[in-house]
Structures are given as structure tokens and as C-alpha cells.
Motif scaffolding. Structure first.
Motif, PDB file in Angstrom:
ATOM      1  N   ALA A 378      56.262  44.665  42.264  1.00  0.00           N
ATOM      2  CA  ALA A 378      55.000  44.168  41.716  1.00  0.00           C
ATOM      3  C   ALA A 378      54.126  45.314  41.223  1.00  0.00           C
ATOM      4  N   PHE A 379      54.156  46.453  41.914  1.00  0.00           N
ATOM      5  CA  PHE A 379      53.369  47.613  41.468  1.00  0.00           C
ATOM      6  C   PHE A 379      53.873  48.126  40.122  1.00  0.00           C
ATOM      7  N   ILE A 380      55.185  48.157  39.937  1.00  0.00           N
ATOM      8  CA  ILE A 380      55.744  48.570  38.645  1.00  0.00           C
ATOM      9  C   ILE A 380      55.292  47.615  37.545  1.00  0.00           C
ATOM     10  N   ASP A 381      55.308  46.309  37.834  1.00  0.00           N
ATOM     11  CA  ASP A 381      54.906  45.312  36.831  1.00  0.00           C
ATOM     12  C   ASP A 381      53.425  45.403  36.484  1.00  0.00           C
ATOM     13  N   ILE A 449      48.402  32.827  42.438  1.00  0.00           N
ATOM     14  CA  ILE A 449      48.588  33.609  41.211  1.00  0.00           C
ATOM     15  C   ILE A 449      47.859  32.961  40.042  1.00  0.00           C
ATOM     16  N   GLY A 450      47.990  31.643  39.907  1.00  0.00           N
ATOM     17  CA  GLY A 450      47.323  30.956  38.807  1.00  0.00           C
ATOM     18  C   GLY A 450      45.814  31.056  38.878  1.00  0.00           C
ATOM     19  N   THR A 451      45.264  30.923  40.086  1.00  0.00           N
ATOM     20  CA  THR A 451      43.809  30.987  40.243  1.00  0.00           C
ATOM     21  C   THR A 451      43.280  32.386  39.943  1.00  0.00           C
ATOM     22  N   ILE A 452      43.914  33.396  40.519  1.00  0.00           N
ATOM     23  CA  ILE A 452      43.467  34.776  40.267  1.00  0.00           C
ATOM     24  C   ILE A 452      43.585  35.120  38.790  1.00  0.00           C
ATOM     25  N   LEU A 522      49.056  43.678  40.879  1.00  0.00           N
ATOM     26  CA  LEU A 522      48.547  44.705  41.787  1.00  0.00           C
ATOM     27  C   LEU A 522      48.121  44.099  43.123  1.00  0.00           C
ATOM     28  N   ILE A 523      47.500  42.928  43.075  1.00  0.00           N
ATOM     29  CA  ILE A 523      47.099  42.247  44.318  1.00  0.00           C
ATOM     30  C   ILE A 523      48.334  41.848  45.127  1.00  0.00           C
ATOM     31  N   ILE A 524      49.357  41.313  44.456  1.00  0.00           N
ATOM     32  CA  ILE A 524      50.603  40.952  45.144  1.00  0.00           C
ATOM     33  C   ILE A 524      51.235  42.185  45.770  1.00  0.00           C
ATOM     34  N   ALA A 525      51.218  43.308  45.043  1.00  0.00           N
ATOM     35  CA  ALA A 525      51.780  44.552  45.581  1.00  0.00           C
ATOM     36  C   ALA A 525      51.028  44.976  46.849  1.00  0.00           C
TER      37      ALA A 525
END
Length: 574
Positions: A378-381, A449-452, A522-525
């Protein structure tokens, strides 16, 4: 020497059990015996297990992956289309509450016939319905049937492995259903070109008929039957199932109708809390509970469920985040074949590695590794741009796909191990909660994810728009460049300027969406990274305590007396 698969199956259970070796006997009531099969029979069981598991999960994966196409085919709104995968989860999530006991009381054969027959009828019904309401009903029935097929798939897969590798078969069997998403992404564009959704429904019906025929020919060994159903079981189910369904509706539709805009979201959430609380209160004081609330609220089980929910939420980075991002930059399903082929291969590799490296003493380790891989991917993305294409996501998405396949088996085995330590009486409680968390965790991840993404897109749009002014020479130049595309067809300067402004607005919106997805990644990471640290700490804490205790014991133990040498012994003998 291995026996025939149907040897002695006609005998009453007690007599048949006496013919089995200790390692061939079933671990739990309702589970089949595991006799030593020939290599050819093991291969047949493995192929049947793969077929049944994929048949049960492929339909929902296809609907979820191609919701926009199905929306256009049925002529419905986005909010109406969103109900199609949600009703599948609503009926699928808690069916194991009843199905496991049904299997224990009425036997595997009847369980198998009902599940597969229901699924074949469901697939055939898809070919006969062409309106939204009927499709909604069929998807709900498919959710119930698929719950039984997922269990049936890994029961067949377990038969394919000898006793010393049976847990590896369980890991592979439980991971098979996750392959359906990339497979659906790969095959759906071609099927839709043939005859729209009717082509897929025909394909799904053919697969279901193949699975039905395979299961009729290749039976599972018999299982022990016990009379387990109690009247209160149905009361609990009547409260628990609609409670989970309402919660699924909230998570699945909240970000589409928006959380604060639709009043029914609040009422549904309140109803879910009320129904689930009532169900758990009934179960709390039962002698033979369907859901053992006391056991489920133990610290070890809560930590396990927390890790499962955390991973399911973070895995939405792939199913919702990456796909949504690539859609925003203008890519269609046909252009994502390479990416989903990489994802499928990574899932297969993750399942194989999870099975081959299985260590019952270190089951937390693959969960921590999975969270670490998700965090890194996720950080790479999070560094994506509007020019990013699927090839730039191969590495990161392969890491996340590998992690998604790697964690499921060990997480299930941790729970099963804790169940078996207490005599298997809590197996239904664990399986039900595992299924609910898997289903609702996926919806919760997509909702998060959709809300953020929506919130951050509005923020970035405002920030970017604030810097755009007609007094800026670069903005004026950009507007001229964009409006120049219409110079050969439009002669009115006002219309040309309007078209240029519209194109610039679309570009700003696209850039804002890309920045919003980067924020999501970034939040997911960060969430996955914190989860990795937490699971690692849980894994290492007992080992650190054991080492400290060993050092403390070593310091407190007096040194052993020196052994007498040969001369001393000889002198004493004299």
C-alpha cells in the motif's frame, strides 16, 4: 495399503468406526472420516474440491467485479446495483450458524445434495429472470447455497492429503475461494462480449452441473450423526441472521447513499444492534449455546478476531482501492488482464507457501508477515500519479495478493486449535464468527476506503480549484490548449472557452481523485503497519517471557558439584 474409497461405507456408524485406524477417524461430528485413499482417488478429491470451491464463489466475484455492466444490463441506479453483492453477503454471512449443525445431525450426503441442487437451481433461475427484483432474490439464494459449497470444497480437499499433511490440505481448501476474484476479472470481459450476462450465467450453470455430477460420482466418506438442534437455536438464528443482514446493508450501502443523508442507515444500524444484542443475551446463559459468548469474548479469541478483521479491511486496498484508482485514470476491464493474472499467480504462490511452511507453534508469524506485506504494498501504491498504469502496480499488488492468501489458513487453524483444546464444543461459535468477520470485514474495508476517498477528493478538489484563476497566465495558456481541440468544429469563441473550461475541470477532478486514492493507500499502509507491529508483539511476548524465566531460573540454580576424577575414585576404593 490404501483401501477403496467406499470400503465398509454401508455399515452402521459404530461398526464402520471400528474398521478405521486412529488417524482415519473424524475429528468432529459432522466431518467425514479420512481413510487412506489411493493416489488416483486423492487426485479426484483434489480436483473436485477445487471445482466445488470455485463454483461457490465465482458468481459473487463476477457480480462484484462487473457491477457497472450489470447495472446497465438491468437498467438500474448505482444504489440499486449495490444491493446485488450486499444481499449475497447478507444471506451468506451467518448460514454456517445452521448449516454446521444440519451437517452434524442429518449427515454429509443430504447436506451435499441440498447445497449443490440449490445452487444448480439458482444458476438456472438466472437464465430465466431479466428484471431487477428477481435478480436480487436469486443473488440472495445464491448466498445461502454458496455458504454450503465453501465448506464442501475444503472437505473434499482434505481427503486429497495423507494424515501427516492434512492440515496443509485444510489451508489450501480454505484459500481456494479467494481465487475467484481474479479469475472472474480475467474471464468476464470475454463472456460479456459473447452474449452479455446471459453468457456468464450459462457458463456458471455449466460449472455447477459439472460440480453436481462430480460430487454424485465421488462421495465423501460417512460422518457421525448426532441429534443437536434445540428450539432455542432457531430463536437465536431468527435474531442473529437479520441483525447481521442489517449490518451488512449499512456497510455496503452507507458510502453510496451517504451515511448522513439516508435516514434508513441509522434505523438499520439501530435494528442490527438491538437484534444482535438480543441474540447474544439468549446465548449467554444457555447450557448448550449455539454461540458461546463467554468463550468468544476471551482475550486470545478477541485478539485473533481483531487480526482477522484488520486484515480483511486492509485487503480492500486491492479489491476496491487499486481497481477504483485504475478506473479513475481511465482504464477498462480489458486493460487489466495482466494485473489480475499477476494477482492470481501471487495468490496461488501465497497459498502454496502458507501450506508448505505451516508451523502450528508459530501461527501468528504468517499473519504478521501478511500485514507487513500489505503495509509495504500500500505504501508503494501511495506514490501513484495520473500516468500510473497496471504495469507499475504489478509488484505492490502481487505482494498484497500473496498476503491475502497467506493469512487465511493460519488464522483458521489458530481458532480451530483453541476449539479442540476444549473438546470441540465451541466449533460452531468459531466458524460462525470467522465467516461473519470475513464477509463483514470485506464490506467494512470497502466502506472505509470509499468514504475516505470521497472526503479526500472533495478536499483536494477545493485545494486545486483555489489555485486556478483566470489572472494566471499559465491557466489562460492551458485553457487555450484544451479548447484548441475543438477549434476545427466550433467557431464561437464563447463555446470554445466553455469547452476548454469543462476539460480543465475534468482534469482537476481526476487529479483530485488520484491524490485522494494516494491518501487512502497511505492510511491503509499505516493501519497495516501498526497491525503488523501488534501481531508481532503478541507473537514474541510469550517467547520473551519464557527466555527471561529461563535466565532467572539459571541464576537461581546452584552450580552442579564437580565430578570426581579417576584418582579420587581409586583412593576411595582403597
Amino acid at each position: 495399503m490404501p483401501r477403496r474409497a467406499d470400503h465398509n461405507w454401508h455399515l452402521p456408524w459404530d461398526q464402520y468406526l471400528a474398521t478405521l485406524k486412529p488417524h482415519e477417524r473424524p475429528t468432529l461430528p459432522g466431518s467425514p472420516a479420512t481413510p487412506d485413499h489411493t493416489a488416483w482417488l486423492r487426485l479426484q478429491y483434489a480436483l473436485t474440491g477445487v471445482l466445488v470451491a470455485l463454483v461457490g464463489s465465482l458468481g459473487n466475484a463476477a457480480v462484484t467485479a462487473n457491477l457497472t455492466s450489470l447495472q446497465g444490463s438491468l437498467g438500474i441506479t448505482p444504489s440499486e446495483a449495490a444491493w446485488l453483492p450486499v444481499v449475497f453477503v447478507m444471506t451468506n454471512a451467518c448460514m454456517n450458524l445452521i448449516l454446521f449443525k444440519f451437517r452434524q445431525q442429518y449427515g454429509l450426503r443430504l447436506f451435499t445434495q441440498i447445497c449443490l441442487t440449490a445452487f444448480v437451481v439458482t444458476c438456472a433461475a438466472h437464465l430465466a429472470v431479466d428484471n431487477y427484483e428477481s435478480t436480487l432474490f436469486v443473488r440472495a439464494v445464491a448466498g445461502m447455497a454458496a455458504a454450503g459449497l465453501s465448506s464442501l470444497g475444503f472437505l473434499y480437499m482434505i481427503q486429497a492429503f495423507p494424515a501427516q499433511h492434512r492440515l496443509k490440505g485444510l489451508v489450501i481448501g480454505i484459500g481456494l475461494s479467494s481465487f475467484a476474484v481474479p479469475i472472474a476479472r480475467l474471464i468476464m470481459p470475454g463472456l460479456l462480449q459473447l452474449d452479455d450476462w446471459r453468457a456468464f450465467y450459462t457458463f456458471e450453470l455449466g460449472m455447477a452441473l459439472l460440480a453436481w455430477a462430480a460430487v454424485q460420482v465421488l462421495r465423501l466418506p460417512p460422518s457421525e450423526r448426532l441429534k443437536l438442534f434445540e428450539p432455542l437455536d432457531f430463536v437465536t438464528f431468527a435474531l442473529f441472521a437479520p441483525g447481521v443482514a442489517l449490518l451488512a446493508a449499512v456497510l455496503g450501502l452507507g458510502r453510496i447513499v451517504w451515511w448522513t443523508e439516508a435516514a434508513w442507515i441509522g434505523w438499520a444500524l439501530a435494528g442490527a444492534i438491538l437484534l444482535l444484542t438480543a441474540a447474544l443475551m439468549i446465548e449467554y446463559d444457555r447450557k448448550n449455546p449455539l454461540i458461546n459468548v463467554r468463550w468468544l469474548t476471551g482475550p486470545d479469541i478477541l485478539r485473533l478476531f481483531g487480526a482477522i478483521l484488520l486484515i480483511r479491511i486492509t485487503l480492500s486496498e486491492q479489491t476496491s482501492g487499486a481497481v477504483g484508482f485504475l478506473t479513475v485514470v481511465g482504464l477498462g476491464p480489458d486493460q487489466l488482464h495482466g494485473l489480475f493474472l499477476v494477482i492470481l499467480l501471487a495468490m496461488i504462490a501465497g497459498t502454496a507457501v502458507s501450506a508448505l511452511t505451516l508451523n502450528m507453534a508459530k501461527l501468528n508469524k504468517p499473519i504478521a508477515i501478511a500485514l507487513g506485506l500489505i503495509a509495504l504494498g500500500a505504501f508503494i501504491d501511495s506514490h501513484a500519479t495520473v500516468l500510473t498504469r497496471p504495469a507499475q502496480l504489478y509488484l505492490s499488488q502481487a505482494m498484497i495478493a500473496f498476503a491475502s492468501a497467506m493469512f487465511v489458513g493460519p488464522a483458521l487453524l489458530i481458532g480451530v486449535g483453541k476449539v479442540l483444546q476444549q473438546g470441540a464444543r465451541n466449533i460452531i461459535s468459531f466458524i460462525v464468527m470467522f465467516s461473519v468477520l470475513q464477509n463483514l470485514g470485506g464490506l467494512a474495508g470497502s466502506a472505509l476506503i470509499g468514504t475516505i476517498q470521497v472526503v479526500r477528493e472533495k478536499f483536494h478538489s477545493n485545494q486545486l480549484s483555489a489555485d486556478i484563476t483566470s489572472l494566471d497566465p499559465q491557466v489562460v495558456l492551458r485553457l487555450r490548449q484544451l479548447s484548441g481541440a475543438y477549434a476545427s468544429t466550433l467557431t464561437d469563441p464563447a463555446l470554445l472557452n466553455a469547452e476548454g473550461a469543462a476539460l480543465l475541470t475534468r482534469q482537476v477532478t481526476q487529479q483530485a481523485n488520484v491524490l485522494a486514492y494516494n491518501d487512502v493507500f497511505l492510511i491503509i499502509a499505516a493501519i497495516a503497519g501498526l497491525g503488523c507491529a501488534w501481531v508481532t508483539a503478541v507473537h514474541l511476548r510469550p517467547r520473551i517471557k519464557a527466555r527471561r524465566q529461563a535466565r532467572r531460573d539459571a541464576r537461581n540454580t546452584p552450580p552442579p558439584a564437580a565430578a570426581p576424577d579417576a584418582a579420587t575414585v581409586a583412593a576411595a576404593a582403597d
